[in-house]
Scaffold this motif. Structure first.
Motif, PDB file in Angstrom:
ATOM      1  N   LEU A 224      20.539 -12.994 -48.995  1.00 56.21           N
ATOM      2  CA  LEU A 224      21.107 -14.159 -49.665  1.00 56.21           C
ATOM      3  C   LEU A 224      22.028 -13.769 -50.807  1.00 56.21           C
ATOM      4  N   LEU A 225      21.714 -12.653 -51.485  1.00 49.22           N
ATOM      5  CA  LEU A 225      22.449 -12.238 -52.667  1.00 49.22           C
ATOM      6  C   LEU A 225      23.292 -11.001 -52.379  1.00 49.22           C
ATOM      7  N   LEU A 226      24.443 -10.924 -53.042  1.00 46.00           N
ATOM      8  CA  LEU A 226      25.317  -9.767 -52.927  1.00 46.00           C
ATOM      9  C   LEU A 226      25.393  -9.087 -54.282  1.00 46.00           C
ATOM     10  N   GLY A 227      25.379  -7.768 -54.265  1.00 44.33           N
ATOM     11  CA  GLY A 227      25.422  -7.038 -55.529  1.00 44.33           C
ATOM     12  C   GLY A 227      25.347  -5.552 -55.303  1.00 44.33           C
ATOM     13  N   GLY A 228      24.399  -4.912 -56.007  1.00 39.61           N
ATOM     14  CA  GLY A 228      24.299  -3.462 -55.986  1.00 39.61           C
ATOM     15  C   GLY A 228      23.524  -2.906 -54.805  1.00 39.61           C
ATOM     16  N   GLU A 229      23.071  -1.662 -54.984  1.00 39.02           N
ATOM     17  CA  GLU A 229      22.463  -0.905 -53.897  1.00 39.02           C
ATOM     18  C   GLU A 229      20.949  -1.040 -53.829  1.00 39.02           C
ATOM     19  N   GLN A 230      20.352  -1.818 -54.727  1.00 36.85           N
ATOM     20  CA  GLN A 230      18.890  -1.857 -54.793  1.00 36.85           C
ATOM     21  C   GLN A 230      18.271  -2.409 -53.510  1.00 36.85           C
ATOM     22  N   LYS A 232      17.589  -1.167 -50.598  1.00 37.25           N
ATOM     23  CA  LYS A 232      18.366  -0.883 -49.380  1.00 37.25           C
ATOM     24  C   LYS A 232      19.529  -1.868 -49.201  1.00 37.25           C
ATOM     25  N   LYS A 233      20.101  -2.305 -50.315  1.00 34.86           N
ATOM     26  CA  LYS A 233      21.166  -3.309 -50.334  1.00 34.86           C
ATOM     27  C   LYS A 233      20.675  -4.673 -49.836  1.00 34.86           C
ATOM     28  N   ARG A 234      19.378  -4.830 -49.694  1.00 35.05           N
ATOM     29  CA  ARG A 234      18.827  -6.063 -49.145  1.00 35.05           C
ATOM     30  C   ARG A 234      18.591  -7.095 -50.235  1.00 35.05           C
ATOM     31  N   ARG A 235      18.292  -6.624 -51.461  1.00 33.17           N
ATOM     32  CA  ARG A 235      18.035  -7.554 -52.564  1.00 33.17           C
ATOM     33  C   ARG A 235      18.545  -6.916 -53.849  1.00 33.17           C
ATOM     34  N   PRO A 236      19.822  -7.156 -54.186  1.00 31.13           N
ATOM     35  CA  PRO A 236      20.410  -6.516 -55.364  1.00 31.13           C
ATOM     36  C   PRO A 236      19.803  -7.023 -56.662  1.00 31.13           C
ATOM     37  N   GLY A 237      19.953  -6.226 -57.686  1.00 31.40           N
ATOM     38  CA  GLY A 237      19.431  -6.562 -59.008  1.00 31.40           C
ATOM     39  C   GLY A 237      18.525  -5.454 -59.514  1.00 31.40           C
ATOM     40  N   THR A 238      18.594  -5.159 -60.796  1.00 30.09           N
ATOM     41  CA  THR A 238      17.751  -4.121 -61.379  1.00 30.09           C
ATOM     42  C   THR A 238      16.284  -4.477 -61.214  1.00 30.09           C
ATOM     43  N   GLU A 239      15.512  -3.552 -60.702  1.00 29.52           N
ATOM     44  CA  GLU A 239      14.104  -3.818 -60.413  1.00 29.52           C
ATOM     45  C   GLU A 239      13.301  -4.083 -61.686  1.00 29.52           C
ATOM     46  N   ASN A 240      12.396  -5.031 -61.595  1.00 31.43           N
ATOM     47  CA  ASN A 240      11.475  -5.336 -62.695  1.00 31.43           C
ATOM     48  C   ASN A 240      10.310  -4.356 -62.595  1.00 31.43           C
ATOM     49  N   VAL A 241      10.521  -3.168 -63.133  1.00 35.12           N
ATOM     50  CA  VAL A 241       9.557  -2.079 -62.968  1.00 35.12           C
ATOM     51  C   VAL A 241       8.161  -2.422 -63.486  1.00 35.12           C
ATOM     52  N   PRO A 242       8.019  -2.973 -64.692  1.00 34.26           N
ATOM     53  CA  PRO A 242       6.668  -3.289 -65.172  1.00 34.26           C
ATOM     54  C   PRO A 242       5.919  -4.254 -64.262  1.00 34.26           C
ATOM     55  N   ALA A 243       6.600  -5.313 -63.825  1.00 40.13           N
ATOM     56  CA  ALA A 243       5.947  -6.297 -62.965  1.00 40.13           C
ATOM     57  C   ALA A 243       5.606  -5.695 -61.598  1.00 40.13           C
ATOM     58  N   ILE A 244       6.504  -4.882 -61.056  1.00 37.85           N
ATOM     59  CA  ILE A 244       6.250  -4.243 -59.762  1.00 37.85           C
ATOM     60  C   ILE A 244       5.041  -3.314 -59.854  1.00 37.85           C
ATOM     61  N   ALA A 245       4.965  -2.558 -60.939  1.00 37.06           N
ATOM     62  CA  ALA A 245       3.806  -1.687 -61.150  1.00 37.06           C
ATOM     63  C   ALA A 245       2.527  -2.526 -61.237  1.00 37.06           C
ATOM     64  N   GLY A 246       2.621  -3.670 -61.929  1.00 37.54           N
ATOM     65  CA  GLY A 246       1.473  -4.560 -62.037  1.00 37.54           C
ATOM     66  C   GLY A 246       1.071  -5.148 -60.700  1.00 37.54           C
ATOM     67  N   PHE A 247       2.054  -5.482 -59.880  1.00 32.51           N
ATOM     68  CA  PHE A 247       1.792  -5.998 -58.529  1.00 32.51           C
ATOM     69  C   PHE A 247       1.005  -4.962 -57.733  1.00 32.51           C
TER      70      PHE A 247
END
Length: 384
Positions: A224-230, A232-247
Motif C-alpha cells: 500500500l505504501l511506497l518509500g524506502g527499502e525496509q 523487503k520493500k514491502r512496508r517502508p518506514g523506519t522500524e519501531n525497534v523498541p515496540a518490535i522487540a517488545g512484540f
C-alpha cells in the motif's frame, strides 16, 4: 474508592511487565536506525531480527515471510487491496463472511464500488460458516478468500484447516485475520495452507500500533505504501525497534502457555458468571456457544430486558470494563453486525447484549466480583 476490573481483553490487553521492561530498555539504549550500517544500526537490526524469528516460529513460518505493520487493520488492508491489485487479471471475485472485522468488511465495500464481486458467507447461530456454501462459491475467477480465525464478538473459531484444503487447489489466495486468534488458539500456516495472515501485538499483551502480515514466499501482493527499502520493500518506514522487540517478548511469553490449559481456565471463568446468573434466576441467553469450536476468552450474553447502553454504563460506574461488541464499532453504539448476521436484524439480542472477554491476567476473584455486580445490576434494571 471504586476498584476497577478489566474484562474487555478482546478490545485490547494490558501490556506484560516484561514487555514494558524491554521496550524501555530498547528506547534508552538501542536508538539506532535498523537500516544503518554502523554499530548502532546493527544492534537495532539484531533486535528486529530476533523478534522476527520469534514471530515466525509462532505460526510455523519463515522469518523472511514476516512483514511488520502498524497492526491488524493495516495488515488486513494490505492483504486485501494488495491481492486485488496484483490479481485482477485472474478474476474479480472475493469470498469473505458476514461477521468479519470492519478492517476487512470496509475494504470489501470499497472493492464492490470498484466493480469486484464480493460474496459474504452466512453464519449459523453459533457463528460458524458452512463449508458447503464455500465450496459452491469457489469458482475459477475467485482470487481471494478472507476469513477470520476467531470472531471478536462471540469467539467462534473458523475451520481454518478445512478451508485451507478447499482453497489450496484453486486460483484464490487464503487470507486469515488472526488478530483475535493469536495467542488463544494454535495456528499453523503450513498445516492450514494459509497464504496471508494478519496479527496485532496489543491483543497479546504487547504494544499498540504494531502487528505483522505473514506473506507466503512467492505470493508478493502489492504494498500500500511506497518509500524506502525496509521490510523487503514491502512496508517502508523506519522500524519501531523498541515496540518490535517488545512484540517478540510478548509472543515468547505467550508461547510458554499451553493453549488448552488457557482455554480451560477461560471456560471456568465463563462458568462462574453463568452459575451466578442461573442461581439468581436472571433471564439470559448465550450469544453463540460455549461448547464446540469456540475460544472461551469471549463470553457474549443476551441480558433479557437490559439495554446494552444501560448495562455498560452501570457496570462502568461499578468499576467493571466490558463492551457491547467490537471496540471499533461500540464507541458509536452501532448495532452489532455479528449478532445481526447470526440472529437477524430484528432480534432483541441486538440491543440487549454485552461482551465479556478474559486475558492471561484475569483472575478468578475478578470474575467472581464481576458476576456478583452483574446479577445486582440485572435485578435492579429489570425490577426482579
Amino acid at each position: 474508592m471504586t476498584e476497577h476490573i478489566y474484562l474487555d481483553n478482546a478490545a485490547t490487553t494490558p501490556m506484560d511487565g516484561k514487555v514494558v521492561e524491554v521496550i524501555s530498555k530498547e528506547m534508552a539504549n538501542d536508538f539506532g536506525n535498523a537500516s544503518s550500517q554502523h554499530a548502532f544500526g546493527r544492534k537495532a537490526r539484531e533486535a528486529v531480527d530476533h523478534a522476527r524469528d520469534t514471530l515466525a516460529q509462532s505460526i510455523n513460518a519463515k522469518p523472511d515471510d514476516i512483514i511488520f505493520t502498524s497492526g491488524g487493520s493495516e495488515s488486513n488492508n494490505t492483504a486485501i487491496f494488495g491481492t486485488v491489485r496484483t490479481r485482477s487479471d485472474v478474476g474479480k471475485k472475493i469470498i469473505t463472511t458476514k461477521i468479519e472485522h470492519p478492517s476487512v468488511l470496509n475494504p470489501m465495500k470499497r472493492l464492490e464500488e470498484e466493480g469486484y464481486e464480493v460474496i459474504y458467507l452466512d453464519v449459523d447461530e453459533s457463528g460458524h460458516i458452512s463449508l458447503d456454501q464455500l465450496k459452491e462459491e469457489l469458482t475459477p475467477d475467485t482470487i481471494l478468500v478472507s476469513i477470520m480465525a476467531v470472531n471478536n464478538e462471540v469467539g467462534s473459531i473458523m475451520p481454518l484447516e478445512e478451508i485451507g484444503r478447499l482453497v489450496a487447489p484453486t486460483n484464490a489466495y487464503f487470507h486469515v485475520d488472526n488478530v483475535q486468534g493469536y495467542g488463544n488458539i494454535e495456528v499453523d500456516v503450513e498445516k492450514m495452507h494459509i497464504d496471508l495472515l494478519s496479527t496485532s501485538a496489543h491483543k497479546i499483551n504487547g504494544p499498540k500500533f504494531l502487528g505483522f502480515l505473514y506473506e507466503r514466499d512467492g505470493i508478493n501482493v502489492s504494498n500500500l505504501l511506497l518509500g524506502g527499502e525496509q521490510e523487503k520493500k514491502r512496508r517502508p518506514g523506519t522500524e519501531n525497534v523498541p515496540a518490535i522487540a517488545g512484540f517478540g517478548v510478548a509472543v515468547d511469553e505467550e508461547s510458554k502457555i499451553d493453549k488448552q490449559k488457557l482455554q480451560a481456565k477461560y471456560s471456568q471463568l465463563q462458568q462462574i458468571i453463568l452459575n451466578n446468573l442461573d442461581d439468581a434466576k436472571i433471564e439470559y441467553e448465550i450469544n453463540g456457544a460455549i461448547t464446540g469450536n469456540v475460544s472461551h476468552h469471549v463470553l457474549n450474553l443476551w441480558l433479557k430486558g437490559v439495554n446494552t447502553y444501560s448495562a455498560l454504563t452501570n457496570l462502568d460506574l461499578a468499576g467493571f470494563a466490558v463492551s457491547g461488541g467490537s471496540a471499533c464499532t461500540a464507541g458509536s453504539l452501532t448495532p452489532s453486525h455479528v449478532l445481526m448476521a447470526m440472529y437477524g436484524e430484528d432480534s432483541p439480542r441486538i440491543a440487549e447484549s454485552i461482551r465479556i472477554s478474559f486475558g492471561r491476567f484475569t483472575t478468578e476473584d475478578d470474575v467472581v466480583k464481576f458476576s456478583q455486580a452483574l446479577v445486582k445490576m440485572c435485578q435492579r434494571l429489570t425490577d426482579k
